[in-house]
Structure formats: structure tokens, C-alpha cells
Design an enzyme around this catalytic site. Structure first.
Site: not given
Length: 226
Positions: A76, A72-74, A123
Site C-alpha cells: 500500500t 491493507y496490503u504490504g 494507510r
């Protein structure tokens, strides 16, 4: 309607993940120290399903890229680029290993059993499946950090002067060589010695160019020795 639009935009921002703002001097890549004591082959890790312990000496003779990952990272989206990198450079002896970690912004909150379904359906989504080995979630910094990450960090200088915003970092004690965020990368050579360390914002395409450049230099040295 305006409130719904505002809420939708806020949700999109939350789902997009978070990457810390640039603070202090950053370098895209750092060469690791010479004269390192020991090799990565002294360590190993459990696969993400917990069913197999893989000693890293299994990768002797290969170039190994260690990446701490999060769902859930920018950043990813780098998973997709890492898949492409693995496919493209596997014939040249590159192996990518992924290590989920929840210490940066709490962006890997799920259990080990939830990580692969998250990657597949959320994601990056769209049926994504990593073509490189993922290992059990664990710490890369702090009191309970995995020992092979201690070795990697001590072998290579950090790529940034500052750690970042303390309320987004979840470990103690904090040290100068600590990993700064998700998707930082370390390259280990065929002899088990760390070679390079990349900042998390360094693009995978630049990482690829650095790896290929190093491989070419090593190949040229091999020819000269003959």
C-alpha cells in the site's frame, strides 16, 4: 508484559498487510503482444464516488497506467510513490488510474465510501490523498472481472509462471493471464494499445525508468520520421 509485546508484534504484522512469497520464475516487466485487436478506448469505469462514468477515450493521446490497488496490503505504500510518479510525469502525458480490488487476501474489504478515508487516516495515513483518479471497487480476475481488465490481460503475457497461494486468491475460474496480486501495472500508449505489464513487486522507481525509456524511444522515432 511478554504476552503484551507478543500481541503487539502480531498486530503490527497483521496491519502491515500481506505480500505473497515469491513462487516460480518472475519477471519485473513484460512487453505486451503486437497486433492487438481493439483499444482501451472501447471501455470505461465509474469513479469511486459512483457519480461519473469516465470513458477511457477521454485519455486519448495520453500514456495511461492502470493499477489495481488495495488499502491493507504490504504494498500500500506504493500509493505515495504513485502520487510522486503522477506529479513528475504528468507534464510528459502520463495519467495514472487506480482500481480498488478485494480479490487478493481480502485486503480491500471496505465500501467505496470508506476507501479514501482509510487512505487518508490509516494507510498510508498522515492525511494522504491520491492525486490520481480512483474508480469503484471491482474484480480484475474471474467470472465477474471488469471487461477492460480482460482486454489488458489478454494483451500482455503474465509476469510470473504461478498464480500464488490459492487460499489467498478469491476468484474463479483461474486463468494463466490473471493478475497475481495487488499493485500490478499496465501501461497503455497514446493510441489506446497496451505496451507493458509490471509485476507487483517491481518498484515504482523501476516502472518510472521503463516508462521514460519507452517515451524517449518513441520521441527518437518521431524525430527520425520527420
Amino acid at each position: 508484559m511478554a504476552r503484551l509485546l507478543q500481541a503487539s508484534c502480531l498486530l503490527s504484522l497483521l496491519l502491515a498487510g500481506f505480500v505473497p512469497q515469491s513462487r516460480g520464475q518472475e519477471k519485473s516487466k513484460m512487453d505486451c503482444h503486437g497486433g492487438i485487436s481493439g483499444t482501451i478506448y472501447e471501455y470505461g469505469a465509474l469513479t469511486i464516488d459512483g457519480e461519473e462514468y469516465i470513458p477511457f477515450k477521454q485519455y486519448a493521446g495520453k500514456y495511461v497506467l492502470f493499477v489495481n490497488v488495495a488499502s491493507y496490503u504490504g504494498l500500500t505504500g506504493q500509493y505515495i510513490e504513485l502520487n510522486a510518479l503522477q506529479e513528475e510525469l504528468a507534464p510528459f502525458g502520463l495519467v495514472i488510474l487506480g482500481f480498488p480490488c478485494n480479490q487478493f487476501g481480502k485486503q480491500e474489504p471496505g465500501e467505496n465510501s470508506e476507501i479514501l478515508p482509510t487512505l487518508k487516516y490509516v494507510r498510508p495515513g498522515g492525511g494522504f490523498v491520491p492525486n490520481f483518479q480512483l474508480f469503484e471497487k471491482g474484480d480484475v480476475n474471474g467470472e465477474k472481472e471488469q471487461k477492460f481488465y480482460t482486454f489488458l490481460k489478454n494483451s500482455c503475457p503474465p509476469t510470473s509462471e504461478l498464480l500464488g497461494t490459492s487460499d489467498r486468491l478469491f476468484w474463479e475460474p483461474m486463468k494463466v493471464h490473471d493478475i497475481r496480486w495487488n499493485f500490478e501495472k499496465f501501461l497503455v500508449g497514446p493510441d489506446g494499445i497496451p505496451i507493458m505489464r509490471w509485476h507487483h513487486r517491481t518498484t515504482v522507481s523501476n516502472v518510472k525508468m521503463d516508462i521514460l525509456s519507452y517515451m524517449r524511444r518513441q520521441a527518437a522515432l518521431g524525430v527520425k520520421r520527420k
